[in-house]
Every structure is written in structure tokens, then in C-alpha cells.
Design an enzyme around this catalytic site. Structure first.
Site, PDB file in Angstrom:
ATOM      1  N   THR A  33      48.043   7.047 -19.561  1.00  0.00           N
ATOM      2  CA  THR A  33      49.495   6.946 -19.778  1.00  0.00           C
ATOM      3  C   THR A  33      49.900   7.468 -21.154  1.00  0.00           C
ATOM      4  O   THR A  33      51.087   7.544 -21.450  1.00  0.00           O
ATOM      5  CB  THR A  33      49.956   5.483 -19.629  1.00  0.00           C
ATOM      6  OG1 THR A  33      49.011   4.683 -20.302  1.00  0.00           O
ATOM      7  CG2 THR A  33      50.070   5.072 -18.186  1.00  0.00           C
ATOM      8  N   LYS A  64      47.364   4.964 -30.059  1.00  0.00           N
ATOM      9  CA  LYS A  64      46.600   4.393 -28.939  1.00  0.00           C
ATOM     10  C   LYS A  64      46.228   2.948 -29.251  1.00  0.00           C
ATOM     11  O   LYS A  64      45.651   2.677 -30.309  1.00  0.00           O
ATOM     12  CB  LYS A  64      45.336   5.215 -28.670  1.00  0.00           C
ATOM     13  CG  LYS A  64      45.642   6.496 -27.922  1.00  0.00           C
ATOM     14  CD  LYS A  64      44.364   7.194 -27.511  1.00  0.00           C
ATOM     15  CE  LYS A  64      44.687   8.423 -26.677  1.00  0.00           C
ATOM     16  NZ  LYS A  64      43.489   9.227 -26.430  1.00  0.00           N
ATOM     17  N   ALA A 124      47.407  -4.049 -24.659  1.00  0.00           N
ATOM     18  CA  ALA A 124      48.541  -4.276 -25.571  1.00  0.00           C
ATOM     19  C   ALA A 124      49.867  -3.989 -24.881  1.00  0.00           C
ATOM     20  O   ALA A 124      50.932  -4.345 -25.381  1.00  0.00           O
ATOM     21  CB  ALA A 124      48.399  -3.359 -26.779  1.00  0.00           C
ATOM     22  N   GLU A 171      36.967   0.043 -23.717  1.00  0.00           N
ATOM     23  CA  GLU A 171      38.099   0.377 -24.603  1.00  0.00           C
ATOM     24  C   GLU A 171      38.111   1.851 -24.989  1.00  0.00           C
ATOM     25  O   GLU A 171      37.061   2.461 -25.134  1.00  0.00           O
ATOM     26  CB  GLU A 171      37.970  -0.420 -25.916  1.00  0.00           C
ATOM     27  CG  GLU A 171      38.953  -1.536 -26.113  1.00  0.00           C
ATOM     28  CD  GLU A 171      40.414  -1.133 -26.219  1.00  0.00           C
ATOM     29  OE1 GLU A 171      40.716   0.057 -26.425  1.00  0.00           O
ATOM     30  OE2 GLU A 171      41.270  -2.021 -26.090  1.00  0.00           O
TER      31      GLU A 171
END
Ligand code: B16
Ligand code: MG
Length: 219
Positions: free
Chosen positions: A18, A46, A116, A170
Site C-alpha cells: 500500500t 514506512k 500502525a 516486518e
């Protein structure tokens, strides 16, 4: 090494790409304020929260806003971002991700989301992954941003697995640091030079062999 009993996935950059949509929405905002915003700057956002992202963009553009204007710009950015992600489908799940989610499910390993983003649920819904997660912890549930380990600690608690038995996927430096601080195994998805603090690094999920995961589940 501790046996892995639960897995936590970041969302943006791990499950779906995204970042390109965040880029378009932030660029529109910056251009509207009279300055440019580059892809390189977007890289630095990011894993960074929406509020902190706008603060950084304003710093780069040497611009300040009143509190009301700041709130309004954030809302406009998010509306634009949401309009870009309306087209997301299961086809947008990054290569190799679904296979690993299915493997973990077969092995009865609970999975959680630790992101997040405040848009995590609609994104998971659009990509058909919402039901696959036993717990979802996103930007609406935390008060401290990565590298604070809060998001991953809440995720671990929700799936009932001790932090030292969790593995985190991650793509951001702050996210890898958060996993490390939480005492979890960190697996970086991206470039070795950038994610060098991770316990393991792969350029994409397609590079991860089932054998690698099996070993971590049985060690
Ligand atoms: P939103 P992650 C993060 O998601 C993105 O990497 C970051 O670029 C974005 O600013 C942040 O979410 C907030 O997203 O505006 O949707 O609430 O990588 O932690 O899944
Ligand atoms: Mg990410």
C-alpha cells in the site's frame, strides 16, 4: 532459540503493497501546499503513524499548519488514500504470503496482525484475509508508535503466546526494532542493508522455505 508458537504480521509492505497509495495521497497533499514529495521521502514513512508522517512532510516542506488545518489535511489525505485502495482485491496480496498463512493454519499456529495503520480492517477485508487472523491490533489500539513494542505485545497477549515465543514479519526498520525490543524473533522482508537489525532477512515471502518455518516451530 525459543520455539515459535505464534506469528505476527505487519500489514503495509508485508501483506500488501500500500506504500504506493500512501505516496500518491501524501504527494497530492504536499503539492497542494506548494512543495514536492519524493519516493525516497516516502520510504522514510514506512511504519510511521499518520500524524508523525504529516509532521515529517511539513518539516521537509518547511511549512507549518494550525491545529485545525493539520487535522483537516490528515482527513483529506486519508480520504484520498481510501479512494485509491477501493480497488484492492486478493490479487494484491504480496506473492508467497497466502501460502505461509495457510501453512501456519495447518500447523495450528495462531496469527495476529500488528500494524500502525488505522485502515487495517478494511484492507484485510478487501483482500479476503480478515477471517484468517485470530487477532488484529492496529493504529486504533495503540498509543505508542513503533519502535515501541506496544503493538506487538498487545498482539501476543491477544493470541495468548508469550513474546519470546512469537515471530514477527516486518518491512520497516522501526518495526524490526519494535519486535527486537519485545524479545520476539524478527524477520525482515526487504533489503538486507536496510533491515540488518532483523534476526532473519528475506527479500520476499517467496524466498521463505517451509523448512525454515518448520524448524522454528519445532526447535
Ligand atoms: P494509516 P504498517 C503503516 O502501516 C504504514 O507503513 C505507514 O506508511 C502509514 O503511515 C501507517 O501505517 C499509518 O497508516 O494512515 O492507514 O493509518 O506498515 O505498520 O502496517
Ligand atoms: Mg509495514
Amino acid at each position: 532459540m525459543n520455539k515459535i508458537k505464534g506469528v505476527i504480521f505487519d500489514l503495509d509492505g508485508v501483506i500488501v503493497d500500500t506504500a504506493k497509495f500512501h505516496f500518491l495521497a501524501w504527494k497530492k497533499l504536499a503539492n497542494g501546499l506548494g512543495f514536492d514529495f519524493t519516493e525516497l521521502q516516502n520510504e522514510e514513512l514506512k511504519g510511521v503513524s499518520r500524524v508523525r508522517s504529516l509532521e515529517k512532510i511539513l518539516e521537509w516542506g518547511n511549512t507549518s499548519l494550525s491545529e485545525d488545518e493539520f487535522r483537516e489535511k490528515m482527513a483529506v489525505k486519508n480520504d484520498n488514500y481510501l479512494s485509491y485502495i477501493t480497488t484492492l482485491t486478493s490479487e494484491d496480496i504480496l506473492p508467497g504470503v497466502s501460502k505461509i498463512i495457510d501453512f501456519l493454519s495447518e500447523e495450528n499456529i495462531p496469527i495476529a496482525l500488528g500494524s500502525a495503520s488505522k485502515n487495517a480492517r478494511p484492507i484485510l477485508k478487501k483482500t479476503g484475509l480478515l477471517e484468517k487472523f485470530q487477532a488484529i491490533v492496529d493504529g486504533n489500539d495503540v498509543s505508542k508508535a513503533k519502535p515501541d513494542p506496544e503493538v506487538f505485545n498487545i498482539a501476543a497477549e491477544k493470541i495468548g503466546v508469550a513474546p519470546e515465543n512469537c515471530l514477527v514479519f516486518e518491512d520497516s526498520v522501526a518495526g524490526v526494532q519494535a519486535a527486537n525490543i519485545a524479545g520476539m524473533i524478527s524477520v525482515g522482508i526487504g533489503e538486507k542493508e536496510v533491515l540488518h537489525e532483523a534476526d532473519y532477512i528475506f527479500s520476499s515471502f517467496e524466498e521463505i522455505e517451509e523448512e525454515f518455518l518448520k524448524k522454528l516451530l519445532t526447535t
